[in-house]
Design a protein around this motif. Sequence first.
Motif, PDB file in Angstrom:
ATOM      1  N   GLN A 126      -4.041   5.137  -4.672  1.00  0.00           N
ATOM      2  CA  GLN A 126      -4.254   3.747  -5.067  1.00  0.00           C
ATOM      3  C   GLN A 126      -3.394   3.457  -6.285  1.00  0.00           C
ATOM      4  OE1 GLN A 126      -8.280   2.404  -5.279  1.00  0.00           O
ATOM      5  NE2 GLN A 126      -7.800   0.787  -6.720  1.00  0.00           N
TER       6      GLN A 126
ATOM      7  N   ILE B  42      -4.584   3.225   1.927  1.00  0.00           N
ATOM      8  CA  ILE B  42      -5.054   3.133   3.310  1.00  0.00           C
ATOM      9  C   ILE B  42      -4.687   4.371   4.122  1.00  0.00           C
ATOM     10  CG2 ILE B  42      -5.205   0.631   3.370  1.00  0.00           C
ATOM     11  CD1 ILE B  42      -2.482   0.542   4.727  1.00  0.00           C
TER      12      ILE B  42
ATOM     13  N   HIS C 275      -7.415   6.509   6.013  1.00  0.00           N
ATOM     14  CA  HIS C 275      -8.604   5.653   6.100  1.00  0.00           C
ATOM     15  C   HIS C 275      -9.179   5.748   7.512  1.00  0.00           C
ATOM     16  CE1 HIS C 275     -10.711   2.521   3.832  1.00  0.00           C
ATOM     17  NE2 HIS C 275     -11.027   2.037   5.021  1.00  0.00           N
TER      18      HIS C 275
ATOM     19  N   TYR D 245      -2.896   4.999  10.511  1.00  0.00           N
ATOM     20  CA  TYR D 245      -3.319   5.333   9.151  1.00  0.00           C
ATOM     21  C   TYR D 245      -4.400   6.397   9.122  1.00  0.00           C
ATOM     22  CZ  TYR D 245      -0.145   2.146   6.961  1.00  0.00           C
ATOM     23  OH  TYR D 245       1.008   1.563   6.525  1.00  0.00           O
ATOM     24  N   GLU D 246      -5.260   6.420  10.120  1.00  0.00           N
ATOM     25  CA  GLU D 246      -6.272   7.478  10.190  1.00  0.00           C
ATOM     26  C   GLU D 246      -5.617   8.847  10.419  1.00  0.00           C
ATOM     27  OE1 GLU D 246     -10.565   7.778  12.102  1.00  0.00           O
ATOM     28  OE2 GLU D 246      -9.006   7.832  13.648  1.00  0.00           O
TER      29      GLU D 246
ATOM     30  N   HIS E 298       0.862  -1.192   0.000  1.00  0.00           N
ATOM     31  CA  HIS E 298       0.000   0.000   0.000  1.00  0.00           C
ATOM     32  C   HIS E 298       0.891   1.232   0.000  1.00  0.00           C
ATOM     33  CE1 HIS E 298      -3.651  -2.296   0.921  1.00  0.00           C
ATOM     34  NE2 HIS E 298      -2.857  -3.068   1.644  1.00  0.00           N
TER      35      HIS E 298
ATOM     36  N   GLN F 135     -13.422   1.897   9.973  1.00  0.00           N
ATOM     37  CA  GLN F 135     -13.520   1.141   8.730  1.00  0.00           C
ATOM     38  C   GLN F 135     -12.303   0.245   8.531  1.00  0.00           C
ATOM     39  OE1 GLN F 135     -14.292   3.736   5.410  1.00  0.00           O
ATOM     40  NE2 GLN F 135     -16.020   4.716   6.454  1.00  0.00           N
ATOM     41  N   PHE F 136     -11.132   0.756   8.892  1.00  0.00           N
ATOM     42  CA  PHE F 136      -9.902  -0.025   8.797  1.00  0.00           C
ATOM     43  C   PHE F 136     -10.034  -1.300   9.633  1.00  0.00           C
ATOM     44  CE2 PHE F 136      -5.628  -1.306   9.941  1.00  0.00           C
ATOM     45  CZ  PHE F 136      -4.860  -1.047   8.816  1.00  0.00           C
TER      46      PHE F 136
ATOM     47  N   PRO G 270      -5.609  -0.942  -2.797  1.00  0.00           N
ATOM     48  CA  PRO G 270      -6.238   0.303  -2.318  1.00  0.00           C
ATOM     49  C   PRO G 270      -5.329   1.120  -1.409  1.00  0.00           C
ATOM     50  CG  PRO G 270      -7.113  -1.577  -1.133  1.00  0.00           C
ATOM     51  CD  PRO G 270      -6.202  -2.124  -2.204  1.00  0.00           C
TER      52      PRO G 270
ATOM     53  N   GLY H  49      -0.789   7.601  -0.184  1.00  0.00           N
ATOM     54  CA  GLY H  49      -2.236   7.657  -0.065  1.00  0.00           C
ATOM     55  C   GLY H  49      -2.947   7.477  -1.393  1.00  0.00           C
TER      56      GLY H  49
END
Length: 109
Positions: free
Chosen positions: A51, A58, A61, A102-103, A45, A65-66, A56, A49
């Motif tokens: 894709q 991450i 993210h 990652y968030e 990944h 959701q992660f 995708p 950021g």
Amino acid sequence: MRSSRQSPGWISFVAVAAALSGGPALASGDIALGEYLSSECTACHQSSGRQVGGIPAIVGHPADQFVALMDAYRDKHRENQIMQTIAGRLTREELLALAAYYESLKPAR
């Protein structure tokens, strides 16, 4: 006739569901640990950021959701042998740390 009071069983169910949802627990993810663990993720990944191909992004993210996605790989509800293996060996603490890390990142523009 049905009572307007909620049964204790329903209240317990809601309390357990809220606890397992990861809401408050996600905030406690150790960002520094997530950064330390992220090198394996970055191998595929992109850290930008963006894709690339079918892999995708991450970065940035949302943590909830992660975690949900990683749980789906761990439980084999999502298909991808590599991600199932990676998700399967992460502890809950490591998963929350990665989610928080990652968030916290913002994708490059």
